[in-house]
Scaffold this motif. Structure first.
Motif, PDB file in Angstrom:
ATOM      1  N   HIS A 298      -5.492   0.866   6.943  1.00  0.00           N
ATOM      2  CA  HIS A 298      -6.054   0.236   5.753  1.00  0.00           C
ATOM      3  C   HIS A 298      -5.640  -1.225   5.608  1.00  0.00           C
ATOM      4  O   HIS A 298      -6.156  -1.934   4.730  1.00  0.00           O
ATOM      5  N   VAL A 299      -4.707  -1.687   6.433  1.00  0.00           N
ATOM      6  CA  VAL A 299      -4.189  -3.048   6.291  1.00  0.00           C
ATOM      7  C   VAL A 299      -5.293  -4.085   6.462  1.00  0.00           C
ATOM      8  O   VAL A 299      -5.422  -5.032   5.672  1.00  0.00           O
TER       9      VAL A 299
ATOM     10  N   LEU B 138       0.867  -1.176   0.000  1.00  0.00           N
ATOM     11  CA  LEU B 138       0.000   0.000   0.000  1.00  0.00           C
ATOM     12  C   LEU B 138       0.902   1.222   0.000  1.00  0.00           C
ATOM     13  O   LEU B 138       1.603   1.501   0.974  1.00  0.00           O
ATOM     14  N   SER B 139       0.901   1.953  -1.096  1.00  0.00           N
ATOM     15  CA  SER B 139       1.830   3.078  -1.247  1.00  0.00           C
ATOM     16  C   SER B 139       1.412   4.291  -0.426  1.00  0.00           C
ATOM     17  O   SER B 139       0.229   4.614  -0.329  1.00  0.00           O
ATOM     18  N   SER B 140       2.371   4.977   0.123  1.00  0.00           N
ATOM     19  CA  SER B 140       2.104   6.195   0.906  1.00  0.00           C
ATOM     20  C   SER B 140       1.683   7.361   0.032  1.00  0.00           C
ATOM     21  O   SER B 140       1.210   8.380   0.546  1.00  0.00           O
TER      22      SER B 140
ATOM     23  N   GLN C 240       1.741  -4.560   3.599  1.00  0.00           N
ATOM     24  CA  GLN C 240       2.639  -3.564   4.180  1.00  0.00           C
ATOM     25  C   GLN C 240       2.441  -2.208   3.526  1.00  0.00           C
ATOM     26  O   GLN C 240       2.298  -2.105   2.302  1.00  0.00           O
ATOM     27  N   VAL C 241       2.432  -1.164   4.345  1.00  0.00           N
ATOM     28  CA  VAL C 241       2.456   0.204   3.836  1.00  0.00           C
ATOM     29  C   VAL C 241       3.901   0.517   3.471  1.00  0.00           C
ATOM     30  O   VAL C 241       4.809   0.315   4.289  1.00  0.00           O
TER      31      VAL C 241
ATOM     32  N   PHE D 217      -2.124   5.875   1.948  1.00  0.00           N
ATOM     33  CA  PHE D 217      -2.423   4.647   2.677  1.00  0.00           C
ATOM     34  C   PHE D 217      -1.702   4.653   4.021  1.00  0.00           C
ATOM     35  O   PHE D 217      -0.579   5.157   4.142  1.00  0.00           O
ATOM     36  N   GLY D 218      -2.353   4.079   5.024  1.00  0.00           N
ATOM     37  CA  GLY D 218      -1.758   3.965   6.349  1.00  0.00           C
ATOM     38  C   GLY D 218      -2.071   2.609   6.946  1.00  0.00           C
ATOM     39  O   GLY D 218      -2.762   1.776   6.339  1.00  0.00           O
ATOM     40  N   GLU D 219      -1.577   2.387   8.165  1.00  0.00           N
ATOM     41  CA  GLU D 219      -1.781   1.099   8.825  1.00  0.00           C
ATOM     42  C   GLU D 219      -3.267   0.779   9.010  1.00  0.00           C
ATOM     43  O   GLU D 219      -3.663  -0.385   9.058  1.00  0.00           O
TER      44      GLU D 219
END
Length: 271
Positions: A226-227, A215-217, A240-241, A222-224
Motif C-alpha cells: 500500500h506504500v 499505515l497501521s497494521s 511506513q507500515v 496495511f502492508g508494504e
C-alpha cells in the motif's frame, strides 16, 4: 450471581463514572477487549478468565483457555451466560453501548475509558485493584511509565498522518489514544484539528502534506503493497507500515511501545 465462601460484595466506580457491584475477588471474569485480556493474563488471572473475544490474540493461548464470546462489537450473549461471570470488563470505545447496556442488566460490567497514557495507567491500576492484583498492577504501570519517561523526543515534533482504514481512508485524529501515542513518539498529528476517526480524501491528505504517513497494521491490515498508493498522493512524504498494537493497545503491550517509538525515530533519522 452466586458467591464463593471467600468472596464478599464490593462496589467501585469505573472509569466511566458508573457504580459497579460485584463478588470480590471475582473468580469468573469475561474480557471484552483484547488489550485488557492481555493485561489480565499478565496479572496472573488466566484461571479466572472464562471468556474472551475472537480478537484476543495475546497471549496466543488466550482463545484456547477461555470461551470465545464473539467480537468486541457483536457479543454472543448465550456464550457469555454460559460462563456465569462474576465480572465483565469492557471499554467505552471498543465495545458497543447497546450490548454493554444489555449485559449490565444481568451482570456486573466494569468499563474503562482510555484516551491517553495517564488513563491507561489508571486503568491498569484499577483492574489490578478490582481483581486483587494491585501489587502486580502497580509494578506493571510503573515500568510502563518509566519506559516513556526515558523516551527521547525530536524537537520540533514532525508532522504525521496515521491511517487506520482504507476504502474509505480513515485516520486517527484528536481525542484518541493513538493521537496521544503519536505525540509521545515525537510526532504532531496532521489531522489534530479534526475529532476522533474521520474519513479523509486524497485531496485532503495532499493538502495536509504531512512529512510522515504511518499505515497501521490494524484494524485495516496495511502492508508494504500500500506504500506506493500513498506515495502517489504525497510524493515527498516518508511512508511506513507501523505496528498498530504498539500505538493503540493500552494494556501491558505498552511495555514495548516506548522502545518501538525510539527505533521508529532512528529508522527515520530523527536523532
Amino acid at each position: 450471581m452466586t458467591f464463593d465462601a471467600h468472596q464478599r460484595q464490593r462496589t467501585v466506580i469505573d472509569q466511566m463514572g458508573r457504580e459497579v457491584s460485584f463478588p470480590y475477588p471475582p473468580l469468573r471474569i469475561v474480557s471484552l477487549v483484547p488489550s485488557q485480556t492481555e493485561l489480565l493474563f499478565d496479572l496472573g488471572l488466566q484461571k479466572q478468565l472464562e471468556g474472551v473475544t475472537k480478537f484476543c490474540i495475546h497471549p496466543p493461548n488466550a482463545r484456547h483457555t477461555a470461551s470465545v464470546i464473539g467480537g468486541t462489537k457483536n457479543f454472543d450473549f448465550a456464550k457469555i451466560k454460559a460462563t456465569r461471570p462474576d465480572l465483565i470488563i469492557g471499554n467505552k470505545e471498543e465495545n458497543y453501548q447497546e450490548g454493554i447496556n444489555q449485559l449490565a442488566l444481568q451482570y456486573p460490567v466494569w468499563m474503562s475509558n482510555v484516551a491517553d497514557l495517564p488513563e491507561a495507567l489508571d486503568m491498569i491500576r484499577r483492574i489490578g485493584d478490582i481483581t486483587s492484583k494491585s501489587r502486580i498492577a502497580e509494578s506493571l504501570a510503573s515500568a510502563i511509565q518509566q519506559s516513556f519517561d526515558k523516551l527521547l523526543l525530536p524537537t520540533p515534533p514532525l508532522q504525521a498522518a496515521y491511517f487506520i482504514w482504507r476504502k474509505p481512508y480513515m485516520v486517527a485524529a484528536s481525542g484518541t489514544f493513538i493521537d496521544d501515542m503519536l505525540r509521545r513518539a515525537g510526532f504532531r498529528n496532521a489531522f489534530a484539528h479534526v475529532g476522533r476517526y474521520p474519513e479523509v480524501t486524497s485531496e485532503q491528505l495532499a493538502k495536509a502534506s504531512p512529512a510522515h504517513i504511518f499505515l497501521s497494521s490494524e484494524p485495516y491490515p496495511f502492508g508494504e503493497k500500500h506504500v506506493a498508493e500513498f506515495q502517489e498522493i504525497c510524493p515527498t512524504a516518508k511512508i511506513q507500515v507501523v505496528n498498530g498494537e504498539l500505538f493503540s493497545w493500552y494494556g501491558t503491550r505498552l511495555l514495548l511501545s516506548a522502545t518501538y517509538f525510539q527505533k521508529l525515530q532512528h529508522a527515520r533519522g530523527l536523532e
